[in-house]
Design a protein around this motif. Sequence first.
Motif, PDB file in Angstrom:
ATOM      1  N   TYR A  52      -6.325  22.783 -10.389  1.00  0.00           N
ATOM      2  CA  TYR A  52      -6.313  21.345 -10.617  1.00  0.00           C
ATOM      3  C   TYR A  52      -7.694  20.747 -10.396  1.00  0.00           C
ATOM      4  O   TYR A  52      -8.402  21.119  -9.485  1.00  0.00           O
ATOM      5  CB  TYR A  52      -5.292  20.661  -9.709  1.00  0.00           C
ATOM      6  CG  TYR A  52      -3.891  20.935 -10.177  1.00  0.00           C
ATOM      7  CD1 TYR A  52      -3.288  20.113 -11.114  1.00  0.00           C
ATOM      8  CD2 TYR A  52      -3.202  22.044  -9.721  1.00  0.00           C
ATOM      9  CE1 TYR A  52      -2.013  20.379 -11.580  1.00  0.00           C
ATOM     10  CE2 TYR A  52      -1.925  22.321 -10.181  1.00  0.00           C
ATOM     11  CZ  TYR A  52      -1.338  21.488 -11.107  1.00  0.00           C
ATOM     12  OH  TYR A  52      -0.086  21.759 -11.568  1.00  0.00           O
ATOM     13  N   VAL A  53      -8.051  19.840 -11.266  1.00  0.00           N
ATOM     14  CA  VAL A  53      -9.301  19.096 -11.148  1.00  0.00           C
ATOM     15  C   VAL A  53      -8.930  17.622 -11.048  1.00  0.00           C
ATOM     16  O   VAL A  53      -7.760  17.277 -11.110  1.00  0.00           O
ATOM     17  CB  VAL A  53     -10.241  19.372 -12.342  1.00  0.00           C
ATOM     18  CG1 VAL A  53     -10.713  20.808 -12.326  1.00  0.00           C
ATOM     19  CG2 VAL A  53      -9.571  19.071 -13.660  1.00  0.00           C
ATOM     20  N   SER A  54      -9.875  16.749 -10.933  1.00  0.00           N
ATOM     21  CA  SER A  54      -9.579  15.337 -10.693  1.00  0.00           C
ATOM     22  C   SER A  54      -8.731  14.678 -11.790  1.00  0.00           C
ATOM     23  O   SER A  54      -8.035  13.721 -11.531  1.00  0.00           O
ATOM     24  CB  SER A  54     -10.875  14.551 -10.511  1.00  0.00           C
ATOM     25  OG  SER A  54     -11.666  14.645 -11.666  1.00  0.00           O
ATOM     26  N   LYS A  55      -8.765  15.207 -13.000  1.00  0.00           N
ATOM     27  CA  LYS A  55      -8.010  14.591 -14.095  1.00  0.00           C
ATOM     28  C   LYS A  55      -6.771  15.390 -14.495  1.00  0.00           C
ATOM     29  O   LYS A  55      -6.202  15.174 -15.534  1.00  0.00           O
ATOM     30  CB  LYS A  55      -8.919  14.411 -15.305  1.00  0.00           C
ATOM     31  CG  LYS A  55     -10.034  13.433 -15.051  1.00  0.00           C
ATOM     32  CD  LYS A  55     -10.880  13.243 -16.275  1.00  0.00           C
ATOM     33  CE  LYS A  55     -12.004  12.277 -15.970  1.00  0.00           C
ATOM     34  NZ  LYS A  55     -12.862  12.056 -17.112  1.00  0.00           N
ATOM     35  N   GLY A  56      -6.340  16.358 -13.672  1.00  0.00           N
ATOM     36  CA  GLY A  56      -5.151  17.130 -13.996  1.00  0.00           C
ATOM     37  C   GLY A  56      -5.455  18.609 -14.073  1.00  0.00           C
ATOM     38  O   GLY A  56      -6.516  19.064 -13.655  1.00  0.00           O
ATOM     39  N   PRO A  57      -4.517  19.392 -14.612  1.00  0.00           N
ATOM     40  CA  PRO A  57      -4.707  20.839 -14.678  1.00  0.00           C
ATOM     41  C   PRO A  57      -5.909  21.215 -15.540  1.00  0.00           C
ATOM     42  O   PRO A  57      -6.199  20.565 -16.534  1.00  0.00           O
ATOM     43  CB  PRO A  57      -3.418  21.360 -15.310  1.00  0.00           C
ATOM     44  CG  PRO A  57      -2.459  20.245 -15.246  1.00  0.00           C
ATOM     45  CD  PRO A  57      -3.235  18.979 -15.144  1.00  0.00           C
ATOM     46  N   SER A  58      -6.601  22.255 -15.133  1.00  0.00           N
ATOM     47  CA  SER A  58      -7.736  22.726 -15.920  1.00  0.00           C
ATOM     48  C   SER A  58      -7.298  23.872 -16.826  1.00  0.00           C
ATOM     49  O   SER A  58      -6.118  24.091 -17.036  1.00  0.00           O
ATOM     50  CB  SER A  58      -8.871  23.169 -14.991  1.00  0.00           C
ATOM     51  OG  SER A  58      -8.515  24.342 -14.309  1.00  0.00           O
ATOM     52  N   LYS A  59      -8.258  24.634 -17.301  1.00  0.00           N
ATOM     53  CA  LYS A  59      -7.999  25.708 -18.248  1.00  0.00           C
ATOM     54  C   LYS A  59      -7.067  26.784 -17.691  1.00  0.00           C
ATOM     55  O   LYS A  59      -6.997  26.992 -16.490  1.00  0.00           O
ATOM     56  CB  LYS A  59      -9.318  26.375 -18.615  1.00  0.00           C
ATOM     57  CG  LYS A  59     -10.365  25.445 -19.118  1.00  0.00           C
ATOM     58  CD  LYS A  59     -11.660  26.205 -19.285  1.00  0.00           C
ATOM     59  CE  LYS A  59     -12.800  25.274 -19.602  1.00  0.00           C
ATOM     60  NZ  LYS A  59     -14.059  25.967 -19.657  1.00  0.00           N
ATOM     61  N   ALA A  60      -6.422  27.495 -18.589  1.00  0.00           N
ATOM     62  CA  ALA A  60      -5.605  28.637 -18.186  1.00  0.00           C
ATOM     63  C   ALA A  60      -6.517  29.741 -17.648  1.00  0.00           C
ATOM     64  O   ALA A  60      -7.721  29.739 -17.899  1.00  0.00           O
ATOM     65  CB  ALA A  60      -4.804  29.148 -19.388  1.00  0.00           C
ATOM     66  N   MET A  61      -5.948  30.683 -16.913  1.00  0.00           N
ATOM     67  CA  MET A  61      -6.714  31.713 -16.211  1.00  0.00           C
ATOM     68  C   MET A  61      -7.645  32.507 -17.136  1.00  0.00           C
ATOM     69  O   MET A  61      -8.806  32.692 -16.819  1.00  0.00           O
ATOM     70  CB  MET A  61      -5.752  32.660 -15.496  1.00  0.00           C
ATOM     71  CG  MET A  61      -6.412  33.528 -14.483  1.00  0.00           C
ATOM     72  SD  MET A  61      -7.179  32.641 -13.111  1.00  0.00           S
ATOM     73  CE  MET A  61      -5.778  32.012 -12.245  1.00  0.00           C
ATOM     74  N   LYS A  62      -7.159  32.959 -18.291  1.00  0.00           N
ATOM     75  CA  LYS A  62      -8.000  33.768 -19.182  1.00  0.00           C
ATOM     76  C   LYS A  62      -9.233  33.003 -19.633  1.00  0.00           C
ATOM     77  O   LYS A  62     -10.339  33.523 -19.624  1.00  0.00           O
ATOM     78  CB  LYS A  62      -7.206  34.250 -20.387  1.00  0.00           C
ATOM     79  CG  LYS A  62      -6.335  35.432 -20.078  1.00  0.00           C
ATOM     80  CD  LYS A  62      -5.734  36.002 -21.345  1.00  0.00           C
ATOM     81  CE  LYS A  62      -4.885  37.193 -20.967  1.00  0.00           C
ATOM     82  NZ  LYS A  62      -4.384  37.918 -22.103  1.00  0.00           N
ATOM     83  N   SER A  63      -9.053  31.767 -20.028  1.00  0.00           N
ATOM     84  CA  SER A  63     -10.201  30.996 -20.491  1.00  0.00           C
ATOM     85  C   SER A  63     -11.116  30.598 -19.333  1.00  0.00           C
ATOM     86  O   SER A  63     -12.312  30.405 -19.522  1.00  0.00           O
ATOM     87  CB  SER A  63      -9.758  29.765 -21.283  1.00  0.00           C
ATOM     88  OG  SER A  63      -9.000  28.908 -20.461  1.00  0.00           O
ATOM     89  N   LEU A  64     -10.584  30.507 -18.128  1.00  0.00           N
ATOM     90  CA  LEU A  64     -11.387  30.172 -16.957  1.00  0.00           C
ATOM     91  C   LEU A  64     -12.433  31.244 -16.672  1.00  0.00           C
ATOM     92  O   LEU A  64     -13.550  30.947 -16.272  1.00  0.00           O
ATOM     93  CB  LEU A  64     -10.472  29.991 -15.741  1.00  0.00           C
ATOM     94  CG  LEU A  64     -11.112  29.516 -14.446  1.00  0.00           C
ATOM     95  CD1 LEU A  64     -11.652  28.099 -14.604  1.00  0.00           C
ATOM     96  CD2 LEU A  64     -10.093  29.558 -13.325  1.00  0.00           C
ATOM     97  N   PHE A  65     -12.096  32.511 -16.913  1.00  0.00           N
ATOM     98  CA  PHE A  65     -13.001  33.622 -16.623  1.00  0.00           C
ATOM     99  C   PHE A  65     -13.608  34.255 -17.878  1.00  0.00           C
ATOM    100  O   PHE A  65     -14.379  35.196 -17.786  1.00  0.00           O
ATOM    101  CB  PHE A  65     -12.268  34.699 -15.825  1.00  0.00           C
ATOM    102  CG  PHE A  65     -11.932  34.256 -14.429  1.00  0.00           C
ATOM    103  CD1 PHE A  65     -12.874  34.309 -13.423  1.00  0.00           C
ATOM    104  CD2 PHE A  65     -10.669  33.769 -14.125  1.00  0.00           C
ATOM    105  CE1 PHE A  65     -12.583  33.890 -12.143  1.00  0.00           C
ATOM    106  CE2 PHE A  65     -10.355  33.355 -12.839  1.00  0.00           C
ATOM    107  CZ  PHE A  65     -11.317  33.408 -11.855  1.00  0.00           C
ATOM    108  N   ALA A  66     -13.268  33.756 -19.057  1.00  0.00           N
ATOM    109  CA  ALA A  66     -13.692  34.378 -20.319  1.00  0.00           C
ATOM    110  C   ALA A  66     -15.201  34.396 -20.521  1.00  0.00           C
ATOM    111  O   ALA A  66     -15.749  35.351 -21.051  1.00  0.00           O
ATOM    112  CB  ALA A  66     -13.020  33.688 -21.498  1.00  0.00           C
ATOM    113  N   GLY A  67     -15.899  33.374 -20.102  1.00  0.00           N
ATOM    114  CA  GLY A  67     -17.334  33.292 -20.344  1.00  0.00           C
ATOM    115  C   GLY A  67     -18.180  34.200 -19.474  1.00  0.00           C
ATOM    116  O   GLY A  67     -19.342  34.444 -19.778  1.00  0.00           O
ATOM    117  N   GLY A  68     -17.620  34.684 -18.381  1.00  0.00           N
ATOM    118  CA  GLY A  68     -18.353  35.577 -17.497  1.00  0.00           C
ATOM    119  C   GLY A  68     -19.328  34.890 -16.556  1.00  0.00           C
ATOM    120  O   GLY A  68     -20.105  35.543 -15.869  1.00  0.00           O
ATOM    121  N   GLU A  69     -19.302  33.545 -16.507  1.00  0.00           N
ATOM    122  CA  GLU A  69     -20.207  32.827 -15.621  1.00  0.00           C
ATOM    123  C   GLU A  69     -19.797  33.040 -14.163  1.00  0.00           C
ATOM    124  O   GLU A  69     -18.629  33.201 -13.857  1.00  0.00           O
ATOM    125  CB  GLU A  69     -20.187  31.314 -15.907  1.00  0.00           C
ATOM    126  CG  GLU A  69     -20.651  30.914 -17.273  1.00  0.00           C
ATOM    127  CD  GLU A  69     -19.494  30.880 -18.269  1.00  0.00           C
ATOM    128  OE1 GLU A  69     -18.325  30.920 -17.847  1.00  0.00           O
ATOM    129  OE2 GLU A  69     -19.769  30.828 -19.468  1.00  0.00           O
TER     130      GLU A  69
END
Length: 107
Positions: A52-69
């Motif tokens: 959760y972020v200040s405006k609601g749920p954020s990205k799903a798990m796969k997209s959260l780690f997809a970029g490799g940052e």
Amino acid sequence: MSSTTPYRVEPFPLTQPLRTFLWTVRGDLVEATGECPRCRCVTTKVWDETQYVSKGPSKAMKSLFAGGEPRYALCVCPTWHVDRPAEISDGCGASFFIALPPQGLSL
């Protein structure tokens, strides 16, 4: 247990992500465990399926780690650190970035 390292808010730069953390994927959880760069205590950062972020749920798990940052984390070690404010229950005050494993995560 107490540490000789006093509590102090100290950010470590994105340009120096930690590469020594052990990454574990368990169902809907991703966990990184390793040594805090400041106090040297073992700390763990957990991401669950919905962050959760200040405006609601954020990205799903796969997209959260997809970029490799590298991922942002705070020290949440259970060690008691001198001068830690009463409203903060864990950690030494350090914030840092954790590099993902070179092979990525199998989500």
